[in-house]
Design a protein around this motif. Structure first.
Motif, PDB file in Angstrom:
ATOM      1  N   GLU B  66     -33.154   1.051  -0.458  1.00 56.41           N
ATOM      2  CA  GLU B  66     -33.032  -0.085  -0.591  1.00 56.41           C
ATOM      3  C   GLU B  66     -33.211  -0.658  -1.874  1.00 56.41           C
ATOM      4  O   GLU B  66     -34.651  -0.973  -2.137  1.00 56.41           O
ATOM      5  CB  GLU B  66     -33.328  -0.823   0.460  1.00 56.41           C
ATOM      6  CG  GLU B  66     -32.148   0.291   2.230  1.00 56.41           C
ATOM      7  CD  GLU B  66     -31.143   0.196   1.998  1.00 56.41           C
ATOM      8  OE1 GLU B  66     -29.861  -0.506   0.966  1.00 56.41           O
ATOM      9  OE2 GLU B  66     -30.252   1.312   1.992  1.00 56.41           O
ATOM     10  N   PRO B  67     -32.630  -2.165  -2.386  1.00 58.37           N
ATOM     11  CA  PRO B  67     -32.976  -3.031  -2.889  1.00 58.37           C
ATOM     12  C   PRO B  67     -34.637  -3.616  -2.506  1.00 58.37           C
ATOM     13  O   PRO B  67     -35.492  -3.344  -3.409  1.00 58.37           O
ATOM     14  CB  PRO B  67     -32.603  -3.731  -3.614  1.00 58.37           C
ATOM     15  CG  PRO B  67     -30.587  -3.218  -3.279  1.00 58.37           C
ATOM     16  CD  PRO B  67     -31.223  -2.555  -2.415  1.00 58.37           C
ATOM     17  N   PRO B  68     -34.914  -3.492  -2.019  1.00 60.85           N
ATOM     18  CA  PRO B  68     -35.958  -4.485  -1.330  1.00 60.85           C
ATOM     19  C   PRO B  68     -37.275  -3.400  -1.793  1.00 60.85           C
ATOM     20  O   PRO B  68     -38.713  -3.667  -2.356  1.00 60.85           O
ATOM     21  CB  PRO B  68     -36.352  -5.151  -0.109  1.00 60.85           C
ATOM     22  CG  PRO B  68     -34.594  -5.301   0.265  1.00 60.85           C
ATOM     23  CD  PRO B  68     -34.172  -4.489  -0.961  1.00 60.85           C
ATOM     24  N   ASN B  69     -36.935  -2.055  -1.762  1.00 64.41           N
ATOM     25  CA  ASN B  69     -37.878  -1.073  -2.057  1.00 64.41           C
ATOM     26  C   ASN B  69     -38.395  -0.951  -2.947  1.00 64.41           C
ATOM     27  O   ASN B  69     -39.633  -0.775  -3.852  1.00 64.41           O
ATOM     28  CB  ASN B  69     -37.424  -0.020  -1.132  1.00 64.41           C
ATOM     29  CG  ASN B  69     -37.223   0.248   0.130  1.00 64.41           C
ATOM     30  OD1 ASN B  69     -37.623  -1.039   1.137  1.00 64.41           O
ATOM     31  ND2 ASN B  69     -35.804   0.254   0.632  1.00 64.41           N
ATOM     32  N   VAL B  70     -37.751  -0.748  -4.388  1.00 64.20           N
ATOM     33  CA  VAL B  70     -37.392  -0.746  -5.523  1.00 64.20           C
ATOM     34  C   VAL B  70     -38.239  -1.852  -5.714  1.00 64.20           C
ATOM     35  O   VAL B  70     -39.427  -2.091  -7.250  1.00 64.20           O
ATOM     36  CB  VAL B  70     -36.036  -0.870  -6.413  1.00 64.20           C
ATOM     37  CG1 VAL B  70     -36.218  -1.406  -7.481  1.00 64.20           C
ATOM     38  CG2 VAL B  70     -35.681   0.701  -6.051  1.00 64.20           C
TER      39      VAL B  70
END
Lengths: 146, 146
Positions: B66-70
């Motif tokens: 998911e984007p937050p992990n990136v």
DNA sequence: TATTGTTATACTCTATAACTATA
DNA sequence: TATAGTTATAGAGTATAACAATA
């Protein structure tokens, strides 16, 4: 020959990338597959290794992680009634980790689930047999090629 | 023939286990290899995917997360001066992730490091070439066998 | 004294939801 | 209204250090 050596190096470089990519694909596949069973990848790895009774330390070694992490993972599986900490037959310090009936059942479902739709599932039968023998050698078992 | 079908099922079952085991071995290998470079496995995966500029969303898709992990992973790499968040040429909402010179250098070291001592490194040249072609098919590229 | 397992602690990974800025 | 990215939050994985029970 310089040409031949260059070709060998190119193959090495490509194989390096393919191995890396396969590693990630398989890991993603396992993670997505076992989510249906309410298992994380690590919990699934532990469940898979427990086809025979193991001590905490033995399981840690097979999982390539530290003992405190095994305590954590087994706590989770035990709270779901999948595994029991039984007294070790000969060493009162150690625990004998034994799957319950539900644990064995879920383990079988897990293995079927992971096989289905694997990145390797759509290979031809010939590819699969060749791959099987190559993997056996890669994992340090099986016959060398010469 | 029942005998032949049973053999096919046995091969499937064994391959299933081998694939699972290889997945774990490779993951463990990557994790141990990149520890020398002060990278986690996830950071290494991000670094590897950044051989070309990507947006946060594109990288999230390639990393299957998911984007937050990136955001979290890129924060780490950026604080080490390995990657920069540059403005996107056409969309002011988006970021263009670009490796620095140090980032490219570490990426090359990473790829060499992962290759060395890989579980597949000690295979014969013939095995490696066969494996390469099989992996290409498994990953959805390359020629089918028939 | 050494070993098995646990507890305590800290950092990283991962996902969901809410938010800001831009399209 | 929809999309790109961030922030906040929470649960899970991983490692090190300190500890209790046993060998």
């Amino acid at each position: 020959m310089t040409t031949q050596r260059a070709a060998v190096e190119d193959t090495t470089k490509e194989l390096r990338g393919l191995v890396y990519e396969l590693s990630r694909r398989l890991s993603d596949h396992v993670r997505a597959s076992v989510a249906d069973l309410d298992l994380t990848e690590t919990q699934a790895n532990a469940l898979r290794d427990l086809n025979e009774p193991l001590t905490m330390g033995e399981l840690a070694e097979r999982m390539c992680c530290e003992p405190p992490n095994v305590t954590f993972v087994i706590d989770r599986l035990q709270s779901r009634g999948l595994v029991e900490r039984q007294p070790h037959p000969t060493d009162r310090r150690a625990k004998h980790l034994v799957l319950t009936a539900a644990g064995h059942e879920l383990r079988e479902r897990l293995l079927r689930q992971v096989t289905r739709d694997s990145p390797l599932a759509h290979l031809s039968e010939e590819d699969r047999e060749n791959l099987r023998q190559t993997l056996l050698r890669a994992l340090g078992r099986g016959e060398p090629t010469e």
